[in-house]
Design an enzyme around this catalytic site. Sequence first.
Site, mmCIF file in Angstrom:
data_model
loop_
_atom_site.group_PDB
_atom_site.id
_atom_site.type_symbol
_atom_site.label_atom_id
_atom_site.label_comp_id
_atom_site.label_asym_id
_atom_site.label_seq_id
_atom_site.Cartn_x
_atom_site.Cartn_y
_atom_site.Cartn_z
ATOM 1 N N ASP A 43 22.209 -28.487 10.053
ATOM 2 C CA ASP A 43 21.185 -29.011 9.137
ATOM 3 C C ASP A 43 21.711 -30.308 8.508
ATOM 4 O O ASP A 43 22.822 -30.347 7.971
ATOM 5 C CB ASP A 43 20.912 -27.961 8.050
ATOM 6 C CG ASP A 43 19.739 -28.345 7.163
ATOM 7 O OD1 ASP A 43 18.723 -27.633 7.192
ATOM 8 O OD2 ASP A 43 19.835 -29.359 6.442
ATOM 9 N N ASP A 137 15.163 -31.933 10.729
ATOM 10 C CA ASP A 137 16.592 -32.084 10.414
ATOM 11 C C ASP A 137 17.429 -30.846 10.683
ATOM 12 O O ASP A 137 18.571 -30.794 10.269
ATOM 13 C CB ASP A 137 16.764 -32.571 8.972
ATOM 14 C CG ASP A 137 16.905 -31.445 7.974
ATOM 15 O OD1 ASP A 137 16.201 -30.425 8.116
ATOM 16 O OD2 ASP A 137 17.727 -31.584 7.051
ATOM 17 N N GLU A 138 16.886 -29.845 11.367
ATOM 18 C CA GLU A 138 17.716 -28.677 11.633
ATOM 19 C C GLU A 138 17.425 -28.082 13.001
ATOM 20 O O GLU A 138 16.302 -28.172 13.501
ATOM 21 C CB GLU A 138 17.543 -27.607 10.551
ATOM 22 C CG GLU A 138 16.145 -27.136 10.382
ATOM 23 C CD GLU A 138 15.990 -26.054 9.331
ATOM 24 O OE1 GLU A 138 16.700 -25.042 9.383
ATOM 25 O OE2 GLU A 138 15.127 -26.234 8.465
HETATM 26 P P1 TTP Z 1 16.025 -29.733 3.910
HETATM 27 O O1 TTP Z 1 17.027 -29.593 5.029
HETATM 28 O O2 TTP Z 1 15.533 -28.495 3.260
HETATM 29 O O3 TTP Z 1 16.623 -30.653 2.752
HETATM 30 P P2 TTP Z 1 17.558 -31.913 2.834
HETATM 31 O O4 TTP Z 1 17.987 -32.210 4.222
HETATM 32 O O5 TTP Z 1 16.898 -33.047 2.119
HETATM 33 O O6 TTP Z 1 18.779 -31.471 1.947
HETATM 34 P P3 TTP Z 1 19.922 -30.414 2.293
HETATM 35 O O7 TTP Z 1 21.189 -31.202 2.261
HETATM 36 O O8 TTP Z 1 19.838 -29.397 1.206
HETATM 37 O O9 TTP Z 1 19.626 -29.868 3.656
HETATM 38 O O10 TTP Z 1 14.774 -30.539 4.407
HETATM 39 C C1 TTP Z 1 14.888 -31.624 5.324
HETATM 40 C C2 TTP Z 1 13.897 -32.710 4.981
HETATM 41 O O11 TTP Z 1 12.582 -32.169 4.900
HETATM 42 C C3 TTP Z 1 14.160 -33.355 3.621
HETATM 43 O O12 TTP Z 1 15.081 -34.440 3.704
HETATM 44 C C4 TTP Z 1 12.800 -33.763 3.186
HETATM 45 C C5 TTP Z 1 11.859 -32.776 3.846
HETATM 46 N N1 TTP Z 1 11.400 -31.798 2.838
HETATM 47 C C6 TTP Z 1 10.144 -31.958 2.268
HETATM 48 O O13 TTP Z 1 9.423 -32.888 2.617
HETATM 49 N N2 TTP Z 1 9.730 -31.063 1.311
HETATM 50 C C7 TTP Z 1 10.515 -30.019 0.889
HETATM 51 O O14 TTP Z 1 10.107 -29.240 0.012
HETATM 52 C C8 TTP Z 1 11.819 -29.866 1.490
HETATM 53 C C9 TTP Z 1 12.717 -28.734 1.062
HETATM 54 C C10 TTP Z 1 12.203 -30.768 2.445
HETATM 55 MG MG MG Z 2 18.715 -30.686 5.437
#
Ligand code: TTP
Ligand code: MG
Length: 390
Positions: A43, A137-138
């Site tokens: 991720d 992103d994952e």
């Molecule tokens: P996530 O992997 O949940 O968050 P992240 O990558 O920003 O942070 P982390 O380091 O905790 O993984 O989500 C990936 C992307 O998806 C994030 O950059 C933006 C988008 N997203 C939204 O648009 N709305 C949301 O509520 C969340 C959680 C993420």
């Molecule tokens: Mg993320």
Amino acid sequence: MPGLCRDCFEAVEDAAVCPGCGAEAKRLLRHAELDDLDVAHIDCDAFYAAVEKRDDPSLRDKPLIVGHPGGRGVVTTACYIARKFGPRSAMPMFQALRMCPDAVVIPPNMAKYQRVSRQIREIFLADTPVIEPVSLDEAYLDLSADVRSDPRPAARVLAETAMRIERDVNITVSIGLSYNKFLAKLASDLEKPRGFSLVGRAEARDFLAPLPVAKINGVGPVTAKKMADLGITEIRELQAMPESQLVTTFGKFGRRLAGYVQGVDERQVTSHRAAKSISAETTFAQDIAAAEELRRVIKPLCERVAGRLERNQVAGHTLVLKLKTADFQVLTRNRRLPHPTQQADVIYEHAADLIAREADGRYFRLIGVGLSDLCPAAEADPPDLFGGRA
Ligand code: TTP
Ligand code: MG
């Protein structure tokens, strides 16, 4: 205990720092099952924000929020500097800016994040052909020996992959490595950002016990609330319940849940999501003609569909209404929704509208509602419209 340096990839035994490159302790992986674990969840860290920082280095040391500025906007993501002050995904922008008034706000650029996402998947493909993307992103990676020819242990391959992403894409990722998807996903979240965590067979149950139930894959806000109402807040409470009780309480999902809480997850990493839909239908005891009554019957079906979408962590882009007339003719009506959704009230609103068009006095014996064109839940219900990702 076997160990590995995440910077120079040399094996390390008991040294406090890497004897090869001098890397500090937090860059060393150590685990009794280091060479036996082969299911990974990767991720990206603060994904959208990381991409924006990469493209404008003047933002590197500043708190950055990605999201639409202005009255009704919400935070899509906050960088790790901004998170220290409180802003989080799905928080109203005005609240985030009150917590962190110095934050720079940049609107999301989805096309760019999609390009970066594809680039990262290309890098994963060098490791294994079995990649299951969950959102931009994952992804899960199956690194077991039967799907790849490279004899190096999965942990070693992943450490190099994380480095390659840092070097070639210029963002960081966090990795979870375990023996199934459920645990790998939990592990990737343990040491963000730039984390690499392992959960082995020996510690799985103890690792799970103190975690809040909301950490369980498929336990969304609805199921978590139901558990809270039953006084269940930690996984240890679910571990103490027999499978039969979990099935009685949580339906079919209870069986999967019973496995999860003991560290068992039979789901395979699958490269392609099977094209499918999620639907629910009911046959009436007596045929119905009135639109109002059809709407009343369909409401719980919409909730059932929403619950199943949530548990499967998917959303649907096309709504399908099915009606069977008293003389057994089946009608289906499709509607492409403005956005993929997971929400019962959105499904209901569109289904009710389609019902209004069909209810012309004919009697019906069955009604069904479903969503097709499924996509990862992350792509559902844009945050700027609904105040948060479903
Ligand atoms: P996530 O992997 O949940 O968050 P992240 O990558 O920003 O942070 P982390 O380091 O905790 O993984 O989500 C990936 C992307 O998806 C994030 O950059 C933006 C988008 N997203 C939204 O648009 N709305 C949301 O509520 C969340 C959680 C993420
Ligand atoms: Mg993320």
